[in-house]
Design a protein around this motif. Structure first.
Motif, PDB file in Angstrom:
ATOM      1  N   THR A  25      29.472   3.472  32.016  1.00 25.93           N
ATOM      2  CA  THR A  25      28.098   3.003  31.885  1.00 25.93           C
ATOM      3  C   THR A  25      27.223   4.076  31.255  1.00 25.93           C
ATOM      4  OG1 THR A  25      28.335   1.560  33.807  1.00 25.93           O
ATOM      5  CG2 THR A  25      26.093   2.117  33.132  1.00 25.93           C
ATOM      6  N   LYS A  26      26.484   3.678  30.214  1.00 23.87           N
ATOM      7  CA  LYS A  26      25.576   4.589  29.508  1.00 23.87           C
ATOM      8  C   LYS A  26      24.232   3.881  29.302  1.00 23.87           C
ATOM      9  CE  LYS A  26      28.882   7.685  28.675  1.00 23.87           C
ATOM     10  NZ  LYS A  26      28.875   9.069  29.228  1.00 23.87           N
ATOM     11  N   HIS A  27      23.273   4.661  28.786  1.00 25.97           N
ATOM     12  CA  HIS A  27      21.953   4.105  28.502  1.00 25.97           C
ATOM     13  C   HIS A  27      21.910   3.484  27.108  1.00 25.97           C
ATOM     14  CE1 HIS A  27      20.254   5.770  32.087  1.00 25.97           C
ATOM     15  NE2 HIS A  27      20.356   7.018  31.679  1.00 25.97           N
ATOM     16  N   SER A  28      21.224   2.355  27.011  1.00 23.41           N
ATOM     17  CA  SER A  28      20.756   1.830  25.744  1.00 23.41           C
ATOM     18  C   SER A  28      19.292   1.466  25.968  1.00 23.41           C
ATOM     19  CB  SER A  28      21.588   0.623  25.300  1.00 23.41           C
ATOM     20  OG  SER A  28      21.162   0.156  24.027  1.00 23.41           O
ATOM     21  N   GLY A  29      18.697   0.735  25.057  1.00 24.62           N
ATOM     22  CA  GLY A  29      17.305   0.380  25.271  1.00 24.62           C
ATOM     23  C   GLY A  29      16.745  -0.488  24.162  1.00 24.62           C
ATOM     24  N   ASN A  30      15.663  -1.154  24.479  1.00 24.02           N
ATOM     25  CA  ASN A  30      14.882  -1.918  23.512  1.00 24.02           C
ATOM     26  C   ASN A  30      13.664  -1.106  23.095  1.00 24.02           C
ATOM     27  OD1 ASN A  30      16.531  -4.230  23.795  1.00 24.02           O
ATOM     28  ND2 ASN A  30      15.356  -4.915  25.573  1.00 24.02           N
ATOM     29  N   VAL A  31      13.260  -1.267  21.848  1.00 23.19           N
ATOM     30  CA  VAL A  31      12.010  -0.688  21.371  1.00 23.19           C
ATOM     31  C   VAL A  31      11.033  -1.838  21.142  1.00 23.19           C
ATOM     32  CG1 VAL A  31      10.870   0.626  19.553  1.00 23.19           C
ATOM     33  CG2 VAL A  31      13.138   1.315  20.360  1.00 23.19           C
ATOM     34  N   ILE A  32       9.853  -1.724  21.736  1.00 25.66           N
ATOM     35  CA  ILE A  32       8.857  -2.787  21.687  1.00 25.66           C
ATOM     36  C   ILE A  32       7.559  -2.237  21.112  1.00 25.66           C
ATOM     37  CG2 ILE A  32       7.453  -4.349  23.112  1.00 25.66           C
ATOM     38  CD1 ILE A  32       9.863  -4.562  24.992  1.00 25.66           C
TER      39      ILE A  32
ATOM     40  N   ALA B   4      -4.668  -7.774   7.652  1.00 27.63           N
ATOM     41  CA  ALA B   4      -5.585  -8.813   7.174  1.00 27.63           C
ATOM     42  C   ALA B   4      -6.692  -9.116   8.177  1.00 27.63           C
ATOM     43  CB  ALA B   4      -4.808 -10.085   6.850  1.00 27.63           C
ATOM     44  N   GLY B   5      -6.600  -8.597   9.380  1.00 27.53           N
ATOM     45  CA  GLY B   5      -7.600  -8.859  10.408  1.00 27.53           C
ATOM     46  C   GLY B   5      -6.934  -9.173  11.726  1.00 27.53           C
ATOM     47  N   GLN B   6      -7.598  -8.840  12.819  1.00 31.40           N
ATOM     48  CA  GLN B   6      -6.984  -9.030  14.138  1.00 31.40           C
ATOM     49  C   GLN B   6      -6.678 -10.500  14.400  1.00 31.40           C
ATOM     50  OE1 GLN B   6      -9.408  -7.977  17.555  1.00 31.40           O
ATOM     51  NE2 GLN B   6      -7.602  -7.381  18.730  1.00 31.40           N
ATOM     52  N   PRO B   7      -5.429 -10.828  14.721  1.00 33.87           N
ATOM     53  CA  PRO B   7      -5.095 -12.218  15.036  1.00 33.87           C
ATOM     54  C   PRO B   7      -5.557 -12.578  16.444  1.00 33.87           C
ATOM     55  CG  PRO B   7      -3.164 -10.837  15.336  1.00 33.87           C
ATOM     56  CD  PRO B   7      -4.244  -9.945  14.795  1.00 33.87           C
ATOM     57  N   ARG B   8      -5.562 -13.862  16.731  1.00 31.07           N
ATOM     58  CA  ARG B   8      -5.972 -14.304  18.073  1.00 31.07           C
ATOM     59  C   ARG B   8      -4.914 -13.928  19.117  1.00 31.07           C
ATOM     60  NH1 ARG B   8      -4.788 -19.101  21.014  1.00 31.07           N
ATOM     61  NH2 ARG B   8      -6.226 -19.241  22.793  1.00 31.07           N
ATOM     62  N   ARG B   9      -3.665 -14.218  18.819  1.00 30.96           N
ATOM     63  CA  ARG B   9      -2.577 -13.931  19.759  1.00 30.96           C
ATOM     64  C   ARG B   9      -1.986 -12.550  19.495  1.00 30.96           C
ATOM     65  NH1 ARG B   9      -0.640 -18.607  22.331  1.00 30.96           N
ATOM     66  NH2 ARG B   9      -1.305 -20.578  21.354  1.00 30.96           N
ATOM     67  N   THR B  10      -1.499 -11.917  20.517  1.00 27.20           N
ATOM     68  CA  THR B  10      -0.721 -10.696  20.354  1.00 27.20           C
ATOM     69  C   THR B  10       0.616 -11.028  19.699  1.00 27.20           C
ATOM     70  OG1 THR B  10      -1.732  -9.529  22.212  1.00 27.20           O
ATOM     71  CG2 THR B  10       0.519  -8.880  21.623  1.00 27.20           C
ATOM     72  N   ILE B  11       1.023 -10.188  18.774  1.00 28.56           N
ATOM     73  CA  ILE B  11       2.358 -10.285  18.170  1.00 28.56           C
ATOM     74  C   ILE B  11       3.199  -9.179  18.794  1.00 28.56           C
ATOM     75  CG2 ILE B  11       3.714 -10.152  16.063  1.00 28.56           C
ATOM     76  CD1 ILE B  11       1.114 -10.902  14.543  1.00 28.56           C
ATOM     77  N   ARG B  12       4.285  -9.548  19.411  1.00 34.16           N
ATOM     78  CA  ARG B  12       5.163  -8.558  20.052  1.00 34.16           C
ATOM     79  C   ARG B  12       6.459  -8.441  19.262  1.00 34.16           C
ATOM     80  NH1 ARG B  12       6.054  -9.394  26.234  1.00 34.16           N
ATOM     81  NH2 ARG B  12       3.888  -8.651  26.204  1.00 34.16           N
ATOM     82  N   LEU B  13       6.764  -7.219  18.833  1.00 33.74           N
ATOM     83  CA  LEU B  13       8.002  -6.942  18.110  1.00 33.74           C
ATOM     84  C   LEU B  13       9.048  -6.444  19.092  1.00 33.74           C
ATOM     85  CD1 LEU B  13       5.474  -6.273  16.135  1.00 33.74           C
ATOM     86  CD2 LEU B  13       7.219  -5.215  14.690  1.00 33.74           C
ATOM     87  N   LEU B  14      10.234  -7.033  19.039  1.00 35.24           N
ATOM     88  CA  LEU B  14      11.369  -6.598  19.850  1.00 35.24           C
ATOM     89  C   LEU B  14      12.472  -6.116  18.928  1.00 35.24           C
ATOM     90  CD1 LEU B  14      13.162  -6.352  22.386  1.00 35.24           C
ATOM     91  CD2 LEU B  14      13.661  -8.810  22.156  1.00 35.24           C
ATOM     92  N   TRP B  15      12.659  -4.778  18.880  1.00 32.87           N
ATOM     93  CA  TRP B  15      13.819  -4.203  18.208  1.00 32.87           C
ATOM     94  C   TRP B  15      14.863  -4.030  19.309  1.00 32.87           C
ATOM     95  CZ3 TRP B  15      13.048  -0.059  13.881  1.00 32.87           C
ATOM     96  CH2 TRP B  15      12.105  -0.509  12.945  1.00 32.87           C
TER      97      TRP B  15
END
Length: 472
Positions: A268-275, A323-334
């Motif tokens: 068992t080792k570490h991995s991870g998501n970048v958000i 282009a300007g702040q959107p209404r909804r948050t955009i979440r990136l999941l790498w």
């Protein structure tokens, strides 16, 4: 007593109003996110180039993947995203060792190009030798009695064909996904498959294989397509060495193979998501999640699978933000550790699955042009889907007739009911390169990559500004 304005004053006011109206009419319209995406900004290319050049292969759970996460955090912060962070999880780690295969009889010995499949067991450094048990298809192996398999090296043959939508992968991929598990339960000492690929290069395709709980793993590898052809020719000739043996294969002189695969399980080792996020103007609105995966197999540099996907979604989010702040948050999941078991997608769901998400999308099918859009949206979003279809039509994207399925890393969210949109890429040549040493930057077409960014930007801008009446 009210005084009436003079004629001169009225004329001045009129002239001022006309001048203001004329100036307003001459102002250019506001720059849109799609305008920015079409200006030739190379965010997607630079991410793909830099990640594959500075980090290279990013096998899940290794130091290379950890270095990629550090790189990703720094890059996403430098672009200007908010709440950039790493969310770690633990996972079992498998690494490749020596890989050798040879046909050793009844003809002169010939080496074959082979790659171990993820989760393969080891043959030990001395390797194993055995008779080949040939199966034309995965289904034929499933139906075979154990006596035809026990003590032998199973070979599964098939002929995957190229398709724009990559539809053959599910059918032919079964040989890789669970072929070793089926063979192990029937007593095989090892399994070798024809690569799940559509190329004719002497480059084998790796990928994960899976064993059920309680099934002892066996060595498992994939041959390049030309080497699989060679094995099939030799097997056919071996059957003809015994007179009248065309239907008596059990009596024919057997084709034999020597196999050396020495992978290791490191525990068992570490991995991870970048958000990272583009913060929306309405904190109460559910976010739009867009995903890619950061890890890659260890043979190539993971350019099409999936550095390009991370470049595409990140460039699109940046253009919407600029282009300007959107209404909804955009979440990136790498996501991390997708290739070896979708561990990152599962970890994201465990951490965030109870949160409300407006819609989920993923880019993980290379970098060739988007040609179709598919939806899996609530009835309330019919007008929204119509607006999206109109927005992407100028870029050669047609409306699909199948429900969106999402990608691996957002699969758990979609299974839980989160709406989904698929921007289907042209997969005609994807499985020429998939999971091979040929997955390198030179295979990415910058023009097609940019078309992906423009289409993603058009869709994301609409989704990020959608109303609560349209999406949950």
């Amino acid at each position: 007593m009210k005084t009436m304005p003079s004629f001169a004053r009225l004329a001045g006011i009129t002239a001022l109003l006309l001048t203001t109206a004329s100036a307003s009419a001459s102002l250019p319209p506001p720059t849109t996110a799609v305008d920015l995406a079409q200006r030739g900004d190379d965010i997607a290319w630079s991410i793909t180039e830099d990640l594959t050049t500075e980090i290279g292969p990013r096998m899940a759970g290794t130091e290379a993947e950890a270095a990629a996460r550090r790189w990703a955090v720094a890059r996403l912060q430098s672009i200007g995203f908010a709440n950039v962070r790493e969310e770690q999880f633990d996972m079992p780690v498998w690494v490749r060792g020596a890989e050798e295969a040879s046909l050793i009889g009844p003809f002169l010995p010939q080496k074959l190009a082979i790659a171990a499949l993820g989760n393969s067991a080891s043959t030990g450094p001395k390797g194993i030798e055995g008779e080949i048990a040939y199966f034309a298809t995965y289904d034929e192996l499933v139906a075979a009695p154990s006596g035809r398999v026990k003590g032998k090296i199973v070979f599964i043959d098939h002929q995957m064909k190229a398709a724009q939508d990559g539809s053959g992968y599910g059918q032919y991929g079964r040989a890789r996904f669970t072929g070793a598990n089926v063979a192990a339960k029937k007593g095989a000492v090892a399994v070798v498959i024809r690569s799940i690929g559509t190329d004719s290069h002497r480059v084998p395709h790796t990928g994960g294989t899976n064993f059920e709980a309680g099934v002892t793993p066996i060595p498992a590898g994939a041959l390049s397509n030309p080497d699989a052809d060679q094995l099939v020719r030799q097997w056919q000739r071996a059957q003809r060495l015994i007179p009248n043996s065309a239907t008596a294969n059990d009596d024919a002189e057997p084709l034999r193979m020597k196999l050396v695969l020495t992978p290791q399980n490191l525990g068992t080792k570490h991995s991870g998501n970048v958000i990272a996020e583009v913060a929306g103007s309405d904190p109460a609105a559910s976010p739009v999640i867009i995903a890619c995966h950061l890890d890659s197999w260890d043979q190539g540099t993971g350019a099409i699978d999936d550095a390009a996907g991370c470049g595409i979604i990140t460039a699109a989010a940046k253009h919407v933000m600029s282009a300007g702040q959107p209404r909804r948050t955009i979440r990136l999941l790498w996501a991390g550790a997708e290739e070896v078991g979708v561990f990152g997608g599962k970890a994201y769901f465990e951490a965030h699955g109870k949160e409300k998400h407006a819609v989920a999308m993923e880019s993980d099918f290379g970098a060739d042009r988007i040609w179709r859009v598919d939806f899996k949206l609530p009835d309330s979003a019919k007008e929204l889907s119509h607006r999206i279809a109109l927005a992407v039509a100028p870029f050669g994207v047609t409306l699909g007739q199948h429900p969106a399925g999402g990608g691996a890393d957002v699969g758990a969210l979609i299974a839980a009911g989160v709406p989904a949109i698929d921007l289907q890429q042209d997969g005609t040549r994807y499985f020429d390169l998939h999971h091979t040493p040929d997955d390198t930057l030179d295979k990415v077409d910058p023009a097609q990559l940019r078309q992906n960014v423009v289409v993603w930007t058009a869709v994301l801008a609409i989704l990020a500004n959608s109303s609560d009446a349209e999406l949950p």
